[in-house]
Design a protein around this motif. Structure first.
Motif, PDB file in Angstrom:
ATOM      1  N   MET A 177      -4.240   2.138  10.996  1.00  0.00           N
ATOM      2  CA  MET A 177      -4.952   1.657   9.796  1.00  0.00           C
ATOM      3  C   MET A 177      -4.612   0.198   9.512  1.00  0.00           C
ATOM      4  SD  MET A 177      -4.332   4.811   7.181  1.00  0.00           S
ATOM      5  CE  MET A 177      -4.599   6.487   7.718  1.00  0.00           C
ATOM      6  N   CYS A 178      -3.321  -0.132   9.653  1.00  0.00           N
ATOM      7  CA  CYS A 178      -2.883  -1.507   9.416  1.00  0.00           C
ATOM      8  C   CYS A 178      -3.604  -2.458  10.354  1.00  0.00           C
ATOM      9  CB  CYS A 178      -1.378  -1.628   9.634  1.00  0.00           C
ATOM     10  SG  CYS A 178      -0.421  -0.834   8.354  1.00  0.00           S
ATOM     11  N   LYS A 179      -3.569  -2.114  11.646  1.00  0.00           N
ATOM     12  CA  LYS A 179      -4.129  -3.018  12.653  1.00  0.00           C
ATOM     13  C   LYS A 179      -5.639  -3.153  12.513  1.00  0.00           C
ATOM     14  CE  LYS A 179      -0.567  -2.902  16.120  1.00  0.00           C
ATOM     15  NZ  LYS A 179       0.133  -1.784  16.765  1.00  0.00           N
ATOM     16  N   LYS A 180      -6.309  -2.063  12.112  1.00  0.00           N
ATOM     17  CA  LYS A 180      -7.768  -2.086  12.073  1.00  0.00           C
ATOM     18  C   LYS A 180      -8.335  -2.641  10.775  1.00  0.00           C
ATOM     19  CE  LYS A 180      -9.150   1.395  15.404  1.00  0.00           C
ATOM     20  NZ  LYS A 180      -9.555   2.793  15.563  1.00  0.00           N
ATOM     21  N   LEU A 181      -7.606  -2.478   9.658  1.00  0.00           N
ATOM     22  CA  LEU A 181      -8.203  -2.889   8.382  1.00  0.00           C
ATOM     23  C   LEU A 181      -7.253  -3.605   7.423  1.00  0.00           C
ATOM     24  CD1 LEU A 181     -10.852  -2.600   6.627  1.00  0.00           C
ATOM     25  CD2 LEU A 181      -9.713  -0.663   5.546  1.00  0.00           C
ATOM     26  N   LEU A 182      -6.058  -3.047   7.251  1.00  0.00           N
ATOM     27  CA  LEU A 182      -5.234  -3.517   6.130  1.00  0.00           C
ATOM     28  C   LEU A 182      -4.602  -4.880   6.358  1.00  0.00           C
ATOM     29  CD1 LEU A 182      -3.424  -0.146   5.251  1.00  0.00           C
ATOM     30  CD2 LEU A 182      -5.537  -1.037   4.329  1.00  0.00           C
ATOM     31  N   VAL A 183      -4.335  -5.202   7.615  1.00  0.00           N
ATOM     32  CA  VAL A 183      -3.564  -6.419   7.901  1.00  0.00           C
ATOM     33  C   VAL A 183      -4.391  -7.382   8.740  1.00  0.00           C
ATOM     34  CG1 VAL A 183      -1.427  -7.283   8.912  1.00  0.00           C
ATOM     35  CG2 VAL A 183      -1.473  -5.013   7.886  1.00  0.00           C
ATOM     36  N   ASN A 184      -4.349  -8.657   8.391  1.00  0.00           N
ATOM     37  CA  ASN A 184      -4.900  -9.697   9.237  1.00  0.00           C
ATOM     38  C   ASN A 184      -3.771 -10.212  10.125  1.00  0.00           C
ATOM     39  OD1 ASN A 184      -5.778 -12.012  10.411  1.00  0.00           O
ATOM     40  ND2 ASN A 184      -6.702 -12.879   8.566  1.00  0.00           N
ATOM     41  N   LEU A 185      -3.726  -9.715  11.346  1.00  0.00           N
ATOM     42  CA  LEU A 185      -2.566  -9.958  12.215  1.00  0.00           C
ATOM     43  C   LEU A 185      -2.371 -11.429  12.571  1.00  0.00           C
ATOM     44  CD1 LEU A 185      -3.001  -6.844  14.477  1.00  0.00           C
ATOM     45  CD2 LEU A 185      -1.082  -7.284  12.961  1.00  0.00           C
ATOM     46  N   ILE A 186      -3.411 -12.237  12.373  1.00  0.00           N
ATOM     47  CA  ILE A 186      -3.280 -13.660  12.704  1.00  0.00           C
ATOM     48  C   ILE A 186      -2.355 -14.364  11.723  1.00  0.00           C
ATOM     49  CG2 ILE A 186      -4.565 -15.820  13.020  1.00  0.00           C
ATOM     50  CD1 ILE A 186      -7.006 -14.012  13.659  1.00  0.00           C
ATOM     51  N   ILE A 187      -2.463 -13.991  10.447  1.00  0.00           N
ATOM     52  CA  ILE A 187      -1.664 -14.708   9.446  1.00  0.00           C
ATOM     53  C   ILE A 187      -0.671 -13.814   8.707  1.00  0.00           C
ATOM     54  CG2 ILE A 187      -3.351 -16.549   9.010  1.00  0.00           C
ATOM     55  CD1 ILE A 187      -4.181 -14.930   6.487  1.00  0.00           C
ATOM     56  N   GLU A 188      -0.693 -12.506   8.975  1.00  0.00           N
ATOM     57  CA  GLU A 188       0.162 -11.613   8.197  1.00  0.00           C
ATOM     58  C   GLU A 188       1.077 -10.742   9.070  1.00  0.00           C
ATOM     59  OE1 GLU A 188      -2.658 -10.757   4.267  1.00  0.00           O
ATOM     60  OE2 GLU A 188      -2.992  -9.610   6.077  1.00  0.00           O
ATOM     61  N   ASP A 189       2.239 -10.440   8.522  1.00  0.00           N
ATOM     62  CA  ASP A 189       3.145  -9.451   9.111  1.00  0.00           C
ATOM     63  C   ASP A 189       3.099  -8.184   8.259  1.00  0.00           C
ATOM     64  OD1 ASP A 189       4.236 -10.933  11.231  1.00  0.00           O
ATOM     65  OD2 ASP A 189       5.563 -11.990   9.841  1.00  0.00           O
ATOM     66  N   TYR A 190       3.513  -7.048   8.853  1.00  0.00           N
ATOM     67  CA  TYR A 190       3.565  -5.841   8.042  1.00  0.00           C
ATOM     68  C   TYR A 190       4.739  -4.964   8.436  1.00  0.00           C
ATOM     69  CZ  TYR A 190       1.434  -3.311  11.962  1.00  0.00           C
ATOM     70  OH  TYR A 190       1.180  -2.753  13.190  1.00  0.00           O
ATOM     71  N   LYS A 191       5.114  -4.111   7.507  1.00  0.00           N
ATOM     72  CA  LYS A 191       6.243  -3.208   7.710  1.00  0.00           C
ATOM     73  C   LYS A 191       5.886  -1.857   7.132  1.00  0.00           C
ATOM     74  CE  LYS A 191      10.025  -4.457   5.718  1.00  0.00           C
ATOM     75  NZ  LYS A 191      11.041  -5.431   5.242  1.00  0.00           N
ATOM     76  N   ILE A 192       6.128  -0.805   7.914  1.00  0.00           N
ATOM     77  CA  ILE A 192       5.824   0.555   7.442  1.00  0.00           C
ATOM     78  C   ILE A 192       7.134   1.287   7.166  1.00  0.00           C
ATOM     79  CG2 ILE A 192       4.772   2.763   8.084  1.00  0.00           C
ATOM     80  CD1 ILE A 192       2.936   1.144   9.971  1.00  0.00           C
ATOM     81  N   ASN A 193       7.245   1.896   6.004  1.00  0.00           N
ATOM     82  CA  ASN A 193       8.423   2.702   5.689  1.00  0.00           C
ATOM     83  C   ASN A 193       8.015   4.080   5.213  1.00  0.00           C
ATOM     84  OD1 ASN A 193      10.696   0.867   6.061  1.00  0.00           O
ATOM     85  ND2 ASN A 193       9.759  -0.316   4.399  1.00  0.00           N
ATOM     86  N   LYS A 194       8.765   5.066   5.628  1.00  0.00           N
ATOM     87  CA  LYS A 194       8.552   6.432   5.128  1.00  0.00           C
ATOM     88  C   LYS A 194       9.114   6.516   3.717  1.00  0.00           C
ATOM     89  CE  LYS A 194       8.365  11.119   5.919  1.00  0.00           C
ATOM     90  NZ  LYS A 194       8.024  11.352   4.500  1.00  0.00           N
ATOM     91  N   ILE A 195       8.353   7.126   2.783  1.00  0.00           N
ATOM     92  CA  ILE A 195       8.923   7.345   1.444  1.00  0.00           C
ATOM     93  C   ILE A 195       8.863   8.823   1.063  1.00  0.00           C
ATOM     94  CG2 ILE A 195       8.751   5.113   0.333  1.00  0.00           C
ATOM     95  CD1 ILE A 195       5.989   5.760  -0.647  1.00  0.00           C
ATOM     96  N   PHE A 246       0.837  -1.193   0.000  1.00  0.00           N
ATOM     97  CA  PHE A 246       0.000   0.000   0.000  1.00  0.00           C
ATOM     98  C   PHE A 246       0.875   1.246   0.000  1.00  0.00           C
ATOM     99  CE2 PHE A 246      -2.496  -3.225   2.247  1.00  0.00           C
ATOM    100  CZ  PHE A 246      -3.710  -3.147   1.599  1.00  0.00           C
ATOM    101  N   GLU A 247       0.447   2.245  -0.740  1.00  0.00           N
ATOM    102  CA  GLU A 247       1.071   3.562  -0.619  1.00  0.00           C
ATOM    103  C   GLU A 247       0.064   4.483   0.045  1.00  0.00           C
ATOM    104  OE1 GLU A 247       3.903   3.525  -4.488  1.00  0.00           O
ATOM    105  OE2 GLU A 247       2.735   5.345  -4.136  1.00  0.00           O
ATOM    106  N   VAL A 248       0.363   4.907   1.256  1.00  0.00           N
ATOM    107  CA  VAL A 248      -0.579   5.688   2.044  1.00  0.00           C
ATOM    108  C   VAL A 248      -0.064   7.113   2.192  1.00  0.00           C
ATOM    109  CG1 VAL A 248      -1.844   5.781   4.211  1.00  0.00           C
ATOM    110  CG2 VAL A 248      -1.047   3.593   3.361  1.00  0.00           C
ATOM    111  N   GLU A 249      -0.937   8.080   1.912  1.00  0.00           N
ATOM    112  CA  GLU A 249      -0.557   9.476   2.118  1.00  0.00           C
ATOM    113  C   GLU A 249      -1.456  10.065   3.196  1.00  0.00           C
ATOM    114  OE1 GLU A 249      -0.505  11.723  -1.475  1.00  0.00           O
ATOM    115  OE2 GLU A 249       0.446  13.444  -0.542  1.00  0.00           O
ATOM    116  N   VAL A 250      -0.860  10.574   4.260  1.00  0.00           N
ATOM    117  CA  VAL A 250      -1.651  11.187   5.327  1.00  0.00           C
ATOM    118  C   VAL A 250      -1.232  12.639   5.511  1.00  0.00           C
ATOM    119  CG1 VAL A 250      -2.200   9.098   6.631  1.00  0.00           C
ATOM    120  CG2 VAL A 250      -0.036  10.229   7.031  1.00  0.00           C
TER     121      VAL A 250
END
Lengths: 79, 79
Positions: free
Chosen positions: A61-79, A42-46
Motif C-alpha cells: 500500500m505504501c509503495k503503490k499509493l501512500l508514499v512518494n518514494l522519490i521524495i519521501e521515506d516511510y517506516k512501518i510499525n506493528k501496534i 497512517f493507522e492501517v488495520e488489515v
C-alpha cells in the motif's frame, strides 16, 4: 492487525510547510526551537493473522499509493 | 534534543481523507484492508540538555499550535 505508517520527507528535500510552522512557533516566543519537519501518519488495520503477510500488504500500500518514494521515506510499525 | 509528535484524529471524529484513501486502496485490489486513518507527524528539534524541560516545551507547542485539542489526540516520543 494494526500497523502505524510514518511518512517523512527525505533529509535533503525542502519542507516549506514545516518552515512556516517553525516561523510561527518562533514568533510565538519558542526561541529554543531548532527545527521542525512535518510528515504524515497512517493507522492501517488489515485482516489476517499472519504478521509477515499483513506487513507485506501494508508495504505494498505504501509503495503503490501512500508514499512518494522519490521524495519521501516511510517506516512501518506493528501496534 | 529530538522528539517525534504524532497527531491523530480522536476515535469518534470522522476522517474523510482516510476514507478516500481507503476506497482508493480497495479499488486497487487491497481487499483485506479493514480501516485506515490519517494523521500528522512532526519531528521537532529543541535546544537544551534537560529532557523534561525540552519535553514540556514540545508539549506547549502542541497545545498552542500543532494540535486541535477538540478533535485531535497527540503523543510525544523522544527519538
Amino acid at each position: 492487525m494494526k500497523f502505524s505508517v510514518t511518512v517523512t520527507l527525505k533529509k535533503d528535500v525542502l519542507d516549506p510547510q514545516g518552515k512556516v510552522v517553525k516561523n510561527t512557533l518562533v514568533n510565538m516566543g519558542m526561541n529554543n526551537l531548532k527545527s521542525i519537519r512535518q510528515g504524515k501518519h497512517f493507522e492501517v488495520e488489515v485482516e489476517g493473522n499472519d504478521q509477515s503477510i499483513a506487513e507485506e500488504k501494508v508495504d505494498e500500500m505504501c509503495k503503490k499509493l501512500l508514499v512518494n518514494l522519490i521524495i519521501e521515506d516511510y517506516k512501518i510499525n506493528k501496534i
